[in-house]
Design a protein around this motif. Sequence first.
Motif, mmCIF file in Angstrom:
data_model
loop_
_atom_site.group_PDB
_atom_site.id
_atom_site.type_symbol
_atom_site.label_atom_id
_atom_site.label_comp_id
_atom_site.label_asym_id
_atom_site.label_seq_id
_atom_site.Cartn_x
_atom_site.Cartn_y
_atom_site.Cartn_z
ATOM 1 N N UNK A 269 0.830 -1.313 -0.010
ATOM 2 C CA UNK A 269 -0.037 -0.108 0.038
ATOM 3 C C UNK A 269 1.003 1.266 -0.022
ATOM 4 N N UNK A 270 1.800 1.258 0.768
ATOM 5 C CA UNK A 270 2.623 2.440 0.910
ATOM 6 C C UNK A 270 3.374 2.694 -0.334
ATOM 7 N N UNK A 271 3.728 1.698 -0.842
ATOM 8 C CA UNK A 271 4.619 1.716 -2.224
ATOM 9 C C UNK A 271 3.745 2.619 -3.330
ATOM 10 N N UNK A 272 2.461 2.692 -3.199
ATOM 11 C CA UNK A 272 1.884 3.203 -4.109
ATOM 12 C C UNK A 272 2.114 4.974 -3.989
ATOM 13 N N UNK A 273 2.630 5.355 -2.729
ATOM 14 C CA UNK A 273 3.034 6.756 -2.828
ATOM 15 C C UNK A 273 4.224 6.917 -3.725
ATOM 16 N N UNK A 274 4.900 6.078 -4.037
ATOM 17 C CA UNK A 274 6.042 6.030 -4.783
ATOM 18 C C UNK A 274 5.871 5.992 -6.476
ATOM 19 N N UNK A 286 0.721 10.277 -6.999
ATOM 20 C CA UNK A 286 1.086 9.238 -5.867
ATOM 21 C C UNK A 286 0.005 8.938 -4.908
ATOM 22 N N UNK A 287 -0.569 9.928 -4.591
ATOM 23 C CA UNK A 287 -1.795 9.704 -3.482
ATOM 24 C C UNK A 287 -3.073 8.969 -4.010
ATOM 25 N N UNK A 288 -3.291 9.353 -5.152
ATOM 26 C CA UNK A 288 -4.439 8.421 -5.952
ATOM 27 C C UNK A 288 -4.108 7.007 -6.203
ATOM 28 N N UNK A 289 -2.679 6.758 -6.494
ATOM 29 C CA UNK A 289 -2.081 5.368 -6.369
ATOM 30 C C UNK A 289 -2.272 4.607 -5.267
ATOM 31 N N UNK A 290 -1.704 5.478 -4.185
ATOM 32 C CA UNK A 290 -2.073 5.070 -2.672
ATOM 33 C C UNK A 290 -3.406 4.703 -2.346
ATOM 34 N N UNK A 291 -4.379 5.567 -2.489
ATOM 35 C CA UNK A 291 -5.791 5.217 -2.272
ATOM 36 C C UNK A 291 -6.444 4.081 -3.115
ATOM 37 N N UNK A 292 -5.978 4.014 -4.547
ATOM 38 C CA UNK A 292 -6.424 2.866 -5.151
ATOM 39 C C UNK A 292 -6.255 1.611 -4.436
ATOM 40 N N UNK A 293 -4.813 1.746 -3.882
ATOM 41 C CA UNK A 293 -4.191 0.396 -3.359
ATOM 42 C C UNK A 293 -5.020 -0.076 -1.979
#
Length: 542
Positions: A269-274, A286-293
């Motif tokens: 999940x946290x990797x989505x922020x990268x 990155x926050x949208x990728x984090x939220x999707x995860x």
Amino acid sequence: MSGPFKAHETLYHCRTCRKVYRSKDLRNIVARYCNVAWDVLVFVGKSLYHRCLTTDEVCLELMLKNIDLSPSEVEYLGRKFILYLALAHQQATPRIEQAMNRSGGYILHLDATHEGDAPVLMTGMDGLKQIVLGNVKIPSEHTDHIVPFLEQLQRNYGPPIACVHDMGTGICKAVSLVFPGTRDFVCHFHFLRDAGKDLLEPSYGQLRKTLQKHAATTRLGEIIRDLHQRIDNHALDAEHLTAAITEGHTLETMDQTSSASIYSLCLWCLQGKKEGNGYGFPFDRPLLAFARRIAQLKDSLPSIQKKVPRDKVGERLFGKLNNLAKNICNDPDFIRSIDDLEWRTLLFDDLRRKMRIADPSGRNGLNDDGSNKSMNSIQKAVGRFRSRLDKNTKYKRDLLCQKLAKQIDKYDERLFADPIEVDTPSGKITIYPQRTNNLLEQFFRGLRRDHRRKTGNNSMRRILHAMLADTPLIKNLGNPEYMHLLLNGKKNLEELFADLEIDGYEPISSISHTDRVLPGFRKMIIMDNLPEKIQLALEKCS
């Protein structure tokens, strides 16, 4: 001894001025702020600004050559190097102008960097020959501060055949005032970035607040730290779990599988922020990728929990992770933000493809200059995109989409540059203006990177206060054509500097003293109740 030095014991032989110095004499020369052996001056300047060494590293290299200088003396020589370079550049200005005229003129790229309360460092560069033409430190990017700089460039090099810059109000007005009638283009990357921020930032900002409200990053980090020690103590072999996931192997043992699963899911999940391609927001989200995860985790977690062996620790942490994911995903603000961002990002990414720059599948990051597609075809594609904003009912009712439409209409002529035909001594030639301002963007990123390498500090506020305005001229030293024009028959910089008379020279591109806050006043001007405190101070004196 290799390098520009010829040293024997404690004697220093300057190859340019033909004088012989002892190390202590050389140090005294620097301390008295008089002329210094030119080899040392150029060596220090190139080491500090071209090789990006720290003052301590330069002192060490000089010590190996029997030259004992302190860090403060090295810093002084570095600043003196910039002054000599600026004076040499000023004297080479007529030759630079002639060379640009022989090529049909110059395209002026303008950009600036600033941070906090530090002055703005603005640079003008010829986009054709990639030569830094001039620099200035100004209090802000207000038109009144930029105009004198552009007027100085015009006096030195004549009017440009075109200008390329960002969409700042101050710079746009200044260009139109100083260069009326000159073709004026905005950088495609800056246009897309500003348009994307306007379109996405409201929903993206709401998503950021929602994730902060639930402390998503902090709580995932707590679970990771809890499991890290536990997994490490049990010497769990993660390769078996990885192989089972990626290659379909069968797990040899189910021991600690719940801990390993939770640990890997939190990290995932946290990797989505990268996530991102190096463009920065709004191109990377990155926050949208984090939220999707997190949303994907919430849907998958119940079935994963049923399949892993039950243990007390696993049950507790699965429940903790599941509650976190549910609370976030059931939040109305989260749902609204995600739904809004999904269609807005699709719309924005479509515009990126139409403009053939910062493509979602690209990997060039901030060095992306765009594809070589003809400007006419790009303009037609953007025109079709603009029509969609009027025809689609959803887009037509959305205020942010209509703002995007107005931006496209406003900058339409400045976005699409046709080839420019110019007269030169050898006949007519066609010049193709660059679509982006990446020449200067890359330079300022390099300046920040070099500063971080020297100090370990990413903030440029202090260095912008202390830096001489003409420091960006260092970039020209890697340009062979510029060096030929600068040296004008001299063998090297040492020989060139030895013939310069720097006494009384004042750089023209320095910040006005009237715009600088005097010492001691900065602490007062940030007080909320300064009038009351002044009144109290005066009452005590009376």
